[in-house]
Scaffold this motif. Sequence first.
Motif, short mmCIF file in Angstrom:
data_model
loop_
_atom_site.label_atom_id
_atom_site.label_comp_id
_atom_site.label_asym_id
_atom_site.label_seq_id
_atom_site.Cartn_x
_atom_site.Cartn_y
_atom_site.Cartn_z
N GLY A 1 -51.56 74.05 -51.26
CA GLY A 1 -50.56 73.94 -50.20
C GLY A 1 -51.13 73.45 -48.89
O GLY A 1 -50.50 72.71 -48.15
N LEU A 2 -52.37 73.85 -48.60
CA LEU A 2 -52.99 73.54 -47.31
C LEU A 2 -53.36 72.06 -47.18
O LEU A 2 -53.11 71.44 -46.13
N TYR A 3 -53.96 71.49 -48.22
CA TYR A 3 -54.46 70.12 -48.12
C TYR A 3 -53.37 69.10 -47.76
O TYR A 3 -53.52 68.36 -46.77
N VAL B 1 -50.76 65.43 -44.00
CA VAL B 1 -49.51 64.82 -43.51
C VAL B 1 -49.38 65.04 -42.01
O VAL B 1 -49.01 64.12 -41.26
N GLN B 2 -49.67 66.24 -41.56
CA GLN B 2 -49.57 66.55 -40.13
C GLN B 2 -50.55 65.68 -39.33
O GLN B 2 -50.19 65.12 -38.29
N SER C 1 -49.51 74.16 -38.55
CA SER C 1 -49.77 74.10 -40.00
C SER C 1 -49.63 75.47 -40.65
O SER C 1 -49.08 75.58 -41.76
N SER C 2 -50.10 76.54 -39.99
CA SER C 2 -49.98 77.87 -40.58
C SER C 2 -48.51 78.31 -40.65
O SER C 2 -48.10 78.99 -41.61
N LEU D 1 -56.08 67.90 -60.63
CA LEU D 1 -55.58 66.53 -60.75
C LEU D 1 -54.62 66.20 -59.60
O LEU D 1 -54.67 65.09 -59.04
N SER D 2 -53.76 67.14 -59.25
CA SER D 2 -52.82 66.92 -58.14
C SER D 2 -53.57 66.68 -56.83
O SER D 2 -53.19 65.79 -56.05
N LEU D 3 -54.62 67.45 -56.61
CA LEU D 3 -55.41 67.27 -55.39
C LEU D 3 -56.11 65.91 -55.36
O LEU D 3 -56.16 65.25 -54.32
#
Length: 222
Positions: A134-136, A141-142, A168-169, A209-211
Amino acid sequence: MLSLPSDTPHHASLIFESIVPKEQATAFQSWHSRLRQTARQFRGYIRTDLCPPVNAHQLKWYSIMHFESPEHLQDWLESDTREALLLEGQQFFETYQFKSFETGLEGWFSRQKNSDQVGLGAPAWKQNLAVILGLYPTVMVQTLLFAKLGIMQDWSLASAMLINNVISSSILTWTVMPFVTKTIQFWLQPAHQPTSSRSDLMVTGAITLSLIVMMMVFNQIQ
């Protein structure tokens, strides 16, 4: 809910917060003494700490119960004995809530709210992997969006970092992590209910893989 680090990586603890009217304080302490004596009979019990209100104007009592492992704590939580004592104790306190803790990340992984049915949380490595998932993209994007719009580009690093972290948090807490944990909830089982090795391998591979795919996409966008 309160959280507190466990005594050791293998211990599991629980905080019980009670609102006790002043006139019921003595009866509550007597009831809590019986609760402690009963818990002591369960395997893995370590100790219970009772913390009274810090001043005369407060009504909150905190009971901190420690067991040797999440499995031992879960045995106590699921026992009919504890349930009966809890029902009996409700005549002495107006409201109560409790929460178990191990890693400190459980706020993003709680599956039940306003409930005394405690989930002990997924293993720390699963929680960490889910947070990275979720963080990456959130941070990327931000960062890319702010750079394109020229937002905070002239700010000092410390100032920009603080505001970026707040944004972001907040996005993670109220938007991204609820979506992530709901999507892979079947995999984020409590540590005492481990998923199969095949499931662990498949989900870990899918997240990895998603990352990698997101990294490739972000590299193209830059």
